[in-house]
Design an enzyme around this catalytic site. Structure first.
Site, PDB file in Angstrom:
ATOM      1  N   HIS A 263       9.093  23.359 -33.586  1.00 22.69           N
ATOM      2  CA  HIS A 263       8.349  23.687 -32.533  1.00 22.69           C
ATOM      3  C   HIS A 263       7.130  22.915 -31.938  1.00 22.69           C
ATOM      4  CE1 HIS A 263       5.749  26.383 -30.030  1.00 22.69           C
ATOM      5  NE2 HIS A 263       5.356  27.110 -30.889  1.00 22.69           N
ATOM      6  N   HIS A 303      16.630  22.332 -24.345  1.00 25.96           N
ATOM      7  CA  HIS A 303      15.579  22.975 -24.572  1.00 25.96           C
ATOM      8  C   HIS A 303      16.494  24.342 -24.312  1.00 25.96           C
ATOM      9  CE1 HIS A 303      11.881  25.447 -23.565  1.00 25.96           C
ATOM     10  NE2 HIS A 303      11.171  24.352 -24.121  1.00 25.96           N
ATOM     11  N   ASP A 359       8.409  16.607 -24.966  1.00 22.41           N
ATOM     12  CA  ASP A 359       8.334  15.824 -26.045  1.00 22.41           C
ATOM     13  C   ASP A 359       8.883  14.326 -25.886  1.00 22.41           C
ATOM     14  OD1 ASP A 359       6.996  17.753 -27.602  1.00 22.41           O
ATOM     15  OD2 ASP A 359       8.640  18.839 -27.952  1.00 22.41           O
TER      16      ASP A 359
HETATM   17  N1  CMC Z   1      21.270  16.048 -28.491  1.00 19.15           N
HETATM   18  C1  CMC Z   1      22.465  16.195 -28.651  1.00 19.15           C
HETATM   19  N2  CMC Z   1      23.297  17.360 -28.486  1.00 19.15           N
HETATM   20  C2  CMC Z   1      22.487  18.601 -28.412  1.00 19.15           C
HETATM   21  C3  CMC Z   1      21.047  18.375 -28.118  1.00 19.15           C
HETATM   22  C4  CMC Z   1      20.550  17.187 -28.340  1.00 19.15           C
HETATM   23  N3  CMC Z   1      19.317  16.753 -28.327  1.00 19.15           N
HETATM   24  N4  CMC Z   1      20.628  19.686 -27.863  1.00 19.15           N
HETATM   25  C5  CMC Z   1      21.623  20.409 -27.776  1.00 19.15           C
HETATM   26  N5  CMC Z   1      22.735  19.769 -28.223  1.00 19.15           N
HETATM   27  C6  CMC Z   1      24.188  20.239 -27.855  1.00 19.15           C
HETATM   28  C7  CMC Z   1      24.630  21.229 -29.187  1.00 19.15           C
HETATM   29  O1  CMC Z   1      25.099  20.366 -30.149  1.00 19.15           O
HETATM   30  C8  CMC Z   1      25.659  22.120 -28.541  1.00 19.15           C
HETATM   31  O2  CMC Z   1      26.462  21.437 -28.303  1.00 19.15           O
HETATM   32  P1  CMC Z   1      28.283  22.223 -28.620  1.00 19.15           P
HETATM   33  O3  CMC Z   1      28.133  23.180 -27.412  1.00 19.15           O
HETATM   34  O4  CMC Z   1      29.035  21.102 -28.521  1.00 19.15           O
HETATM   35  O5  CMC Z   1      28.076  22.731 -29.874  1.00 19.15           O
HETATM   36  C9  CMC Z   1      24.795  22.387 -27.174  1.00 19.15           C
HETATM   37  O6  CMC Z   1      24.114  21.120 -26.855  1.00 19.15           O
HETATM   38  C10 CMC Z   1      23.781  23.442 -27.089  1.00 19.15           C
HETATM   39  O7  CMC Z   1      23.087  23.432 -28.179  1.00 19.15           O
HETATM   40  P2  CMC Z   1      22.339  24.664 -28.852  1.00 19.15           P
HETATM   41  O8  CMC Z   1      21.801  24.057 -30.248  1.00 19.15           O
HETATM   42  O9  CMC Z   1      23.059  26.000 -28.613  1.00 19.15           O
HETATM   43  O10 CMC Z   1      20.908  24.783 -27.925  1.00 19.15           O
HETATM   44  P3  CMC Z   1      19.654  25.606 -28.380  1.00 19.15           P
HETATM   45  O11 CMC Z   1      19.143  26.100 -27.201  1.00 19.15           O
HETATM   46  O12 CMC Z   1      19.564  26.469 -29.189  1.00 19.15           O
HETATM   47  O13 CMC Z   1      18.741  24.287 -28.764  1.00 19.15           O
HETATM   48  C11 CMC Z   1      16.977  22.757 -28.560  1.00 19.15           C
HETATM   49  C12 CMC Z   1      17.568  24.090 -28.198  1.00 19.15           C
HETATM   50  C13 CMC Z   1      15.678  22.421 -28.144  1.00 19.15           C
HETATM   51  C14 CMC Z   1      16.689  23.299 -30.251  1.00 19.15           C
HETATM   52  C15 CMC Z   1      17.954  21.822 -29.007  1.00 19.15           C
HETATM   53  O14 CMC Z   1      18.163  21.253 -27.450  1.00 19.15           O
HETATM   54  C16 CMC Z   1      17.435  20.550 -29.893  1.00 19.15           C
HETATM   55  O15 CMC Z   1      17.514  20.525 -30.848  1.00 19.15           O
HETATM   56  N6  CMC Z   1      16.940  19.333 -29.176  1.00 19.15           N
HETATM   57  C17 CMC Z   1      16.208  18.270 -29.988  1.00 19.15           C
HETATM   58  C18 CMC Z   1      14.992  18.708 -30.741  1.00 19.15           C
HETATM   59  C19 CMC Z   1      13.791  18.641 -29.314  1.00 19.15           C
HETATM   60  O16 CMC Z   1      13.538  17.899 -28.445  1.00 19.15           O
HETATM   61  N7  CMC Z   1      13.041  19.883 -29.490  1.00 19.15           N
HETATM   62  C20 CMC Z   1      11.883  20.086 -28.537  1.00 19.15           C
HETATM   63  C21 CMC Z   1      11.764  21.217 -27.720  1.00 19.15           C
HETATM   64  S1  CMC Z   1      10.806  21.258 -26.306  1.00 19.15           S
HETATM   65  C22 CMC Z   1       9.333  21.847 -27.092  1.00 19.15           C
HETATM   66  C23 CMC Z   1       8.706  23.048 -26.476  1.00 19.15           C
HETATM   67  O17 CMC Z   1       8.917  23.499 -25.567  1.00 19.15           O
HETATM   68  O18 CMC Z   1       8.010  23.799 -27.368  1.00 19.15           O
END
Ligand code: CMC
Length: 423
Positions: A263, A303, A359
């Protein structure tokens, strides 16, 4: 014709129709039909836990608005304290309301001497400032016993002022303690952000003058972080608040959720990643490793809600340059820019709609301003307090039921107790 959804119970053939209102369907309509059959939705991926008039977020369109005002306009023209008032009370203040509000916040910045001397100084020398902040906010509830009277509007407003005013003082206090420096008392003659900066950085000079560009950049960062609708921390605030816990204890619950690396901790992870990449030449190989699944995720990218550019990231990128004008360029910036360029031109990231989030650049700014990495989440908690309190107030005014979801039990069926000797 009004849009609606119909659910049919195939066991009985009975169907119930529920209209779609404000983008959602009222699940209570199906309670009679479904009895003890629950909607299974871990992580609340498809659940609206409340209606809210505070923040509008359209992830597909990259839109973020507080009380209807676009975040871009607020970041350009407003101040954090004005935005806090807007979030909590629903409208921008007129000049008298603003003057009162700023005065009240300014004159509640001091913390009880026992909080500092006995409580904060009781932590271990290497305590994490966020752990100290979470505990100190909870401890405030023991100093303001009237806060339990959550039905009294005047008392409620008093605690709102106290919490917003004291967060920077507690945050700076946690930092000073963790680096072994003496506590600096609040200076009520300067702005909210200038005061925070002087509590952080003042050493032996008679008066610490915050650089106006850094003061403004921090104010903009605080505006951008002030609210983000039903995120994990805000949900924690609402869950604790729904039990009618006092606002200090509820805010501690929200801050505890924010503390988690999924988070509030991602900006720290971005700095670690940029350091690991080390130089601009290594960027293509790093991106290749991420795509192959060998290199983890690109921190600061993607995101859950934004599937377009995070509007906060655009504003922060500009603020970063204003900060670097004063502090000199953060050496990690070139790596970040290259990373963004390579990723945004790559089909892996384009097809998955992965863009820089808030971030990606905020850590670079905090680092350039001299904040240690373990203060990054604390810097998030200070302004998010306004959002938490806005949701807390709204929840109480909506008179919502206590948050109490159901579960699908998947454990052992009934079995008899076995004596230790027979196991
Ligand atoms: N780098 C590489 N691949 C990614 C990334 C990333 N940062 N984020 C998502 N993917 C890929 C993931 O591997 C998946 O690929 P596939 O369909 O081939 O399996 C696809 O994109 C969808 O990912 P997801 O995990 O289903 O997406 P989510 O909505 O559950 O996750 C997230 C969102 C923010 C947790 C994720 O994008 C992530 O881990 N980002 C890096 C950490 C980060 O920057 N977090 C800060 C978020 S903003 C803070 C706030 O607003 O509070």
């Amino acid at each position: 014709m009004a849009e609606s959804v119909t659910i049919t119970d195939n066991r009985t053939g009975v169907a119930i129709e529920s209209p779609i209102v404000n983008g959602g369907v009222d699940a209570s309509a199906w309670r009679k039909l479904l009895g003890n059959t629950w909607f299974y939705d871990p992580g609340f991926m498809q659940t609206a836990a409340t209606s809210s008039a505070i923040t509008e977020l359209d992830g597909e369109a990259g839109i973020l608005r507080y009380r209807g005002y676009p975040i871009e306009q607020l970041a350009e023209h407003s101040t954090y304290l004005e935005v806090a008032y807007l979030l909590i009370y629903g409208d921008l203040p007129d000049d008298q309301q603003y003057e009162h509000w700023v005065h009240d916040i300014t004159y509640h910045t001091f913390i009880h001497e026992n909080v500092r001397k006995r409580f904060m100084e009781g932590f271990h020398y290497d305590a994490h400032p966020m752990g100290m902040l979470v505990s100190a906010v909870a401890a405030l509830s023991t100093f303001y016993l009237e806060a339990k009277n959550i039905d009294d509007e005047e008392i409620r407003n008093k605690q709102i002022v106290r919490l917003i005013a004291k967060m920077p003082t507690l945050a700076a206090c946690a930092h000073r303690f963790s680096v072994g420096q003496p506590f600096v008392y609040p200076d009520n003659s300067v702005s909210f952000c200038a005061n925070f900066l002087q509590m952080m950085w003042k050493v032996a000079e008679p008066r610490f003058e915050a650089d106006p560009k850094l003061e403004r950049a921090l104010d903009v960062l605080f505006i951008l972080h002030a609210d983000h609708e039903q995120n994990c921390g805000t949900t924690a605030m609402r869950v604790a608040g729904s039990a009618h816990s006092d606002p200090y204890s509820s805010t501690a619950a929200a801050a505890a959720a924010l503390y988690g690396p999924r988070h509030g901790g991602a900006n720290e992870a971005v700095i670690k990643m940029l350091r690991e990449i080390g130089s601009v030449e290594n960027v293509p190989d790093y991106v290749k490793a991420v795509k192959s699944g060998q290199g983890g995720r690109l921190q600061g990218f993607g995101h859950r809600v934004y599937k377009n550019y995070d509007p906060r990231a655009t504003i922060i990128k500009k603020a970063a340059y204003d900060v670097f004008d004063v502090t000199g360029k953060n050496p990690l910036l070139d790596i970040a820019l290259k990373l963004e360029e390579v990723a945004l031109a790559d089909d892996y990231f384009i097809s998955r709609k992965l863009y820089p989030n808030v971030d990606f650049y905020s850590g670079l700014i905090y680092q350039a301003m001299g904040f240690p990495q373990d203060m990054f989440t604390v810097l998030f908690a200070i302004p998010r307090t306004a959002g938490w309190l806005a949701h807390w107030k709204e929840l109480l005014e909506q008179d919502q039921k206590i948050a109490r979801p159901r579960q699908l039990y998947v454990g052992s069926p009934v079995r008899d107790y076995v004596e230790m000797k027979d196991r």
